[in-house]
Scaffold this active site. Structure first.
Site, PDB file in Angstrom:
ATOM      1  N   HIS A 267       9.900  -5.454   3.559  1.00 28.85           N
ATOM      2  CA  HIS A 267      10.028  -5.001   2.173  1.00 28.85           C
ATOM      3  C   HIS A 267      10.547  -3.567   2.253  1.00 28.85           C
ATOM      4  O   HIS A 267       9.827  -2.680   2.730  1.00 28.85           O
ATOM      5  CB  HIS A 267       8.681  -5.077   1.454  1.00 28.85           C
ATOM      6  CG  HIS A 267       8.258  -6.498   1.193  1.00 28.85           C
ATOM      7  ND1 HIS A 267       6.954  -6.908   1.219  1.00 28.85           N
ATOM      8  CD2 HIS A 267       9.015  -7.599   0.910  1.00 28.85           C
ATOM      9  CE1 HIS A 267       6.906  -8.218   0.948  1.00 28.85           C
ATOM     10  NE2 HIS A 267       8.144  -8.653   0.764  1.00 28.85           N
TER      11      HIS A 267
ATOM     12  N   GLU B 148       8.536  -0.442   1.418  1.00 29.45           N
ATOM     13  CA  GLU B 148       7.242  -0.230   2.082  1.00 29.45           C
ATOM     14  C   GLU B 148       7.554   0.398   3.439  1.00 29.45           C
ATOM     15  O   GLU B 148       7.900  -0.290   4.397  1.00 29.45           O
ATOM     16  CB  GLU B 148       6.491  -1.558   2.200  1.00 29.45           C
ATOM     17  CG  GLU B 148       6.206  -2.131   0.808  1.00 29.45           C
ATOM     18  CD  GLU B 148       5.677  -3.570   0.807  1.00 29.45           C
ATOM     19  OE1 GLU B 148       5.281  -4.065   1.879  1.00 29.45           O
ATOM     20  OE2 GLU B 148       5.668  -4.181  -0.274  1.00 29.45           O
TER      21      GLU B 148
ATOM     22  N   HIS C  38       3.200  -3.712   6.139  1.00 29.39           N
ATOM     23  CA  HIS C  38       3.539  -3.622   4.718  1.00 29.39           C
ATOM     24  C   HIS C  38       2.790  -2.446   4.097  1.00 29.39           C
ATOM     25  O   HIS C  38       2.017  -1.761   4.777  1.00 29.39           O
ATOM     26  CB  HIS C  38       3.129  -4.916   4.013  1.00 29.39           C
ATOM     27  CG  HIS C  38       3.980  -6.096   4.382  1.00 29.39           C
ATOM     28  ND1 HIS C  38       4.899  -6.650   3.520  1.00 29.39           N
ATOM     29  CD2 HIS C  38       4.055  -6.818   5.516  1.00 29.39           C
ATOM     30  CE1 HIS C  38       5.501  -7.661   4.115  1.00 29.39           C
ATOM     31  NE2 HIS C  38       5.012  -7.796   5.334  1.00 29.39           N
TER      32      HIS C  38
ATOM     33  N   GLU D 266      -1.359  -4.150   6.013  1.00 30.47           N
ATOM     34  CA  GLU D 266      -0.994  -3.253   4.917  1.00 30.47           C
ATOM     35  C   GLU D 266      -1.619  -1.904   5.236  1.00 30.47           C
ATOM     36  O   GLU D 266      -2.836  -1.813   5.433  1.00 30.47           O
ATOM     37  CB  GLU D 266      -1.566  -3.781   3.598  1.00 30.47           C
ATOM     38  CG  GLU D 266      -1.230  -5.232   3.298  1.00 30.47           C
ATOM     39  CD  GLU D 266       0.003  -5.398   2.426  1.00 30.47           C
ATOM     40  OE1 GLU D 266       0.533  -4.371   1.936  1.00 30.47           O
ATOM     41  OE2 GLU D 266       0.436  -6.551   2.244  1.00 30.47           O
TER      42      GLU D 266
HETATM   43 ZN   LIG Z   1       5.158  -6.085   1.577  1.00 32.97          ZN
END
Ligand SMILES: [Zn+2]
Ligand SMILES: *[C@@H]1O[C@H](CO)[C@@H](O)[C@H](O)[C@H]1NC(C)=O
Ligand SMILES: *[C@@H]1O[C@H](CO)[C@@H](O)[C@H](O)[C@H]1NC(C)=O
Length: 317
Positions: free
Chosen positions: A90, A93, A198, A283
């Site tokens: 992404h 990110e 992420h 994350e």
């Molecule tokens: Zn992501």
């Protein structure tokens, strides 16, 4: 422009003030040109333990660079497991992308002096892909707050983490070039352990990300996946406390992917089902694109976890 100069210390009157990591500027994000220059610098300066190659190109023709570290970086060697870290699929990110550059720097600078790092490079083939979505990164920017940006997607406005074959349903979405490159790469190396990074939360999430029932279907390796997620979470300075980003709070900093929210066509399930590779999704920042001044603090939080997670490849998976 990153340049490798070796270690240098600012010293006034004999007082050691601050080590400057070389090669790598920790005060700003590395755009595509800076990232490429840094990786080329590393491969030139550490030719015996690194191998830089591109696994394909983005929609706009940017290379998807992978730096391999190992005693035999260019090829698989019996008895040496293949490990990978992937970030920035992404494009907005961005913390993971920088963390993987810092990790590379840490590993190459400490090879030959730190026995843990030396042993890790001697006994593991470590593949690092700092950005699977360079076009999305270039379409994002640090804004004063931390919102979603369209740079999440690739140049064709496709979410790469919804673009892989899915274990539970057909995914007829045409494969994007970045997805295809990742799939070919996953199929061409015998990876056994992986994580992809992420932002937007602070948690370690494990398969499956999808289900064909209204509830979580535990994978056959559920206990092991939870162990892997705990390893990262517990080695991170704050993740295990259940960091609240204003959306969700995770007990011990881990969650099953589907239980959190459904992802169809995600990369981690693809790795597990089609790549025979254990991958979890990590994350690491509430804010997707935080101010660059926070990068050193993110490194402090993630460095022990990045190293500890890598060591798990030697559990004899
Ligand atoms: Zn992501
Ligand atoms: C790593 O490999 C080098 C080269 O074979 C060797 O000299 C060194 O002793 C090894 N160190 C560790 C900690 O494995
Ligand atoms: C759900 O998915 C599993 C794994 O792919 C499969 O074995 C099972 O048949 C599926 N069930 C339904 C109702 O589609």
């Amino acid at each position: 422009m990153p340049k490798n100069m070796g270690f240098l210390y600012l010293s006034i009157g004999g007082l050691l003030l601050a080590p400057l990591i070389f090669g790598l500027d920790m005060t700003s994000y590395h755009n595509t040109a800076a990232l490429e220059a840094y990786l080329q610098d590393v491969s030139k300066n550490f030719p015996s333990i690194t191998y830089l190659h591109s696994i394909g190109k983005s929609v706009l023709g940017r290379d998807l660079w992978v730096l391999v570290l190992g005693r035999y970086p260019t090829r698989h060697t019996v008895g040496i497991p293949e490990f990978k870290y992937v970030a920035n699929m992404h494009g907005d990110e961005v913390v993971g992308r920088e963390m993987l550059l810092y990790l590379i720097d840490y590993l190459v600078q400490n090879y030959g002096t730190d026995p843990v790092v030396t042993g890790m490079i001697n006994n593991t083939r470590i593949h690092i892909l700092p950005s699977l979505n360079p076009d999305g990164f270039e379409n994002s920017a640090y804004l004063a707050d931390c919102p979603f940006q369209s740079g999440r997607y690739n140049q064709n406005m496709k979410d790469l983490n919804r673009n892989f074959p899915d274990a539970f349903q057909m995914n007829n979405d045409p494969r994007e070039p970045e997805t295809e490159a990742a799939m070919n790469w996953i199929q061409s190396e015998s990876f056994v352990l992986s994580a992809n990074f992420h932002g937007g939360a602070v948690v370690a999430s494990y398969p499956y990300d999808n289900s064909n029932k209204s509830r979580e279907i535990p994978s056959p390796d559920d206990d092991f996946f939870q162990y892997l997620a705990h390893t990262y979470s517990n080695s991170h300075t704050t993740m295990h406390t259940g960091v609240n980003c204003g959306t969700a709070r995770f007990v011990n900093g881990i969650t099953n992917g589907f239980t959190w929210y459904t992802v169809q066509g995600g990369m981690q399930d693809y790795n597990y089902v089609w790549g025979q590779c254990f991958e979890i999704t990590i994350e690491i920042s509430c804010c997707k694109y935080p101010p660059p001044s926070e990068l050193p603090a993110f490194w402090t939080q993630n460095k022990p976890a990045l190293l500890e997670y890598m060591k798990q490849v030697h559990l004899g998976l």
